[in-house]
Scaffold this active site. Structure first.
Site, short mmCIF file in Angstrom:
data_model
loop_
_atom_site.label_atom_id
_atom_site.label_comp_id
_atom_site.label_asym_id
_atom_site.label_seq_id
_atom_site.Cartn_x
_atom_site.Cartn_y
_atom_site.Cartn_z
CE1 TYR A 296 59.38 18.89 -2.83
CE2 TYR A 296 60.39 19.46 -4.70
CZ TYR A 296 59.68 18.75 -3.91
OH TYR A 296 59.84 17.97 -4.65
CE1 TYR A 346 62.75 16.18 -5.46
CE2 TYR A 346 61.71 14.30 -6.83
CZ TYR A 346 61.97 15.27 -6.44
OH TYR A 346 60.94 16.25 -6.81
#
Lengths: 392, 136
Positions: A296, A346
């Site tokens: 992440y 994102y």
């Protein structure tokens, strides 16, 4: 706390598979409400799997989704919805959608579950941190009244301490940004395609929350993505090569404060440390068995601490670990092979799940040769989740 | 003049109230467990573990910079006049790490481990914010 380390979990290990994936082209302004894009992404994932809406009986999504399950079900034509779940903590929820789906399927509460994330965040006015109005309550009252609001500053606090304590340098953060950007160049969906990045440009990035600068921050993107999860037995009859959910975990850590949990134990270790411990306990595969990793990347330092947290290197060694192109496609551990949140889109890490699936199927634009297993992680700092995907 | 959109804390929160009451009176309040002597930050509700274990006390108001970030544009309008704003994580001498910001200190004067002391910034009649300045 009893260690549930985990006989129970063997009921889930390798018992469910991701059988379909789908997403819309990412955009700065997708021009459609998420109530609509979510449904199309799920439809695409079902088409990919060779399944019909009538086959779906479960739904797992992010708590931040404003769309109702019944609305999605109606639009898709799901007739017999009998299990659903919404998981909190933004980017911490990504792999947890898979875990909850797996729990539902292996316990018999559902047979085929669609997991998704649809998010319109391209517009500047859509940033949650720009919308504080009411009295600040509960956890947020511990940091927001002082102006520690933007995630870049919250994460910058960890990152700066990491630099001080371990000698991590901005060049190390730059290695992460450059690797992600390099991988994006071959991805037709990547927002940063045709916009490569070099170290000189990286280092000259304008400060946002110093020591973090422009190129340390992920993109802000409109996107909608989905995947379909079902039992391995059903997966055998479907169109795609099944991708097994080998291990999965969710954890909040000790003394958690939403994102700014600076008083946990051990000090300044992120939620990922706790999640990693559970994950590897539940996994027959270990970090050395991962052929690539989707870590992440809301901000570049999270990849460095993620490499440490998930055991690819020791605490404090995450910076040097990025050297020599190790994170790039021909390196020892390619990370963010689609470009990730830094260079593809994102969308709270859901694109990392899809890229993990493509790597196991062997269909990534940046395919790691003979990829047998990959790690996908959720956001560090918030209560988080992670998964190991592997070939059937 | 405080910006109308300033993100003011709920000073009537039952758990945090002693902290905000103390700040209004110029005291940095922290919470400890009478039984173990351990500090709790963030604080716990007073009924925790049957009650009677917790007490609030006046802290030294001194500590060291554990980490910091220098915030630049784009930022919340309410803090615009403070940019570049030095956001800090202060490890107070009693142990816990508190979020705050620096006053009277330029970004280039900041250092890890530097000594700081609490300064009280009055925002409204009810809300005073403990912030930090160099402990010279």
């Amino acid at each position: 706390m009893a260690d549930v380390g985990d006989d129970l979990f063997r009921r889930i290990q390798d018992r469910v598979a991701i059988v379909g994936i789908g997403h819309l082209p990412f955009a700065k302004d997708i021009g459609r409400p998420i109530a609509d894009t979510a449904v199309e992404a799920i439809q695409l994932a079902l088409d990919d799997a060779g399944l019909e809406a009538e086959d779906v009986d479960g739904m797992s999504m992010f708590e931040m989704e404003s769309t109702h399950e019944v609305s999605i079900a109606r639009r898709l034509g799901v007739e017999g919805l009998r299990w659903w779940d919404k998981i909190s903590y933004g980017g911490g929820a990504s792999c947890a959608t898979l875990m909850h789906a797996a729990a539902a399927i292996t316990s018999g509460l559902a047979t085929t579950v669609v997991c998704h994330r649809a998010r319109n965040r391209g517009a500047k006015t859509s940033r949650p941190w720009a919308q504080e109005r009411e009295l600040v309550r509960d956890d947020k009252a511990l940091h927001v009244p002082w102006g520690l609001v933007r995630p870049v500053d919250v994460i910058g606090m960890w990152a700066h301490r990491h630099m001080h304590e371990y000698g991590t340098r901005r060049e190390h953060f730059g290695n992460v940004a450059i690797a992600a950007r390099k991988h994006a160049q071959r991805n037709p969906y990547a927002m940063m395609r045709d916009r490569p990045l070099d170290m000189e440009t990286y280092l000259a990035g304008r400060p946002i929350g110093w020591p973090l600068t422009f190129y340390d921050c992920c993109l802000e993107t409109d996107g909608a993505l989905a995947c379909v999860v079902t039992s391995v037995e059903r997966a055998r009859d479907l169109r795609q090569r099944p991708v097994l959910l080998h291990a999965v975990a969710q954890a909040s850590g000790s003394n958690p404060v939403h994102l700014a949990n600076y008083n946990n134990t051990p000090a300044m270790e992120t939620t990922s440390v706790f999640c990693a411990k559970l994950l590897w306990q539940r996994s027959a595969l270990q970090p050395r068995d991962m052929d690539c990793a989707q870590i992440y990347d809301a901000f570049t330092p999270l990849v460095i601490t993620g490499l440490e947290d998930y055991g690819f290197c020791r605490r404090g060694e995450g910076g040097p670990f990025t050297e020599g192109g190790r994170l790039e496609l021909d390196g020892a551990l390619p990370v963010l092979t689609s470009g990730g949140g830094l260079a593809e889109a994102y969308v709270h890490g859901f694109n990392l799940i899809l890229e993990g699936v493509r790597q196991i199927r062997g269909t990534s634009v940046n395919q790691v040769p003979d990829c047998k297993a990959t790690l996908v992680t959720g956001a560090s700092g918030v209560a988080t989740s992670a998964a190991v995907l592997r070939v059937a | 003049m405080m910006h109308p959109d300033y993100p003011l804390p709920d000073v009537d929160d039952p758990v945090m109230r002693p902290f905000w009451d103390g700040a209004r009176e110029g005291r940095l309040m922290l919470q400890r467990d009478r039984t173990t002597g351990l500090l709790h930050w963030p604080p716990k509700p007073m009924y925790w573990k049957g009650g009677a274990r917790l007490e609030w006390f006046v802290a030294s108001g001194r500590g060291r910079i554990y980490s910091y970030v220098v915030a630049h544009e784009p930022f919340l309008p309410a803090f615009q006049h403070l940019l570049p704003l030095v956001l800090v994580l202060v490890e107070v001498d009693e142990g816990p790490r508190l979020v705050g910001y620096m006053v009277g200190c330029r970004p280039d004067e900041m250092a890890f481990g530097m000594r700081v002391r609490v300064v009280f910034e009055r925002l409204t009649e009810r809300v005073t914010l403990p912030v930090w300045g160099p402990d010279r």
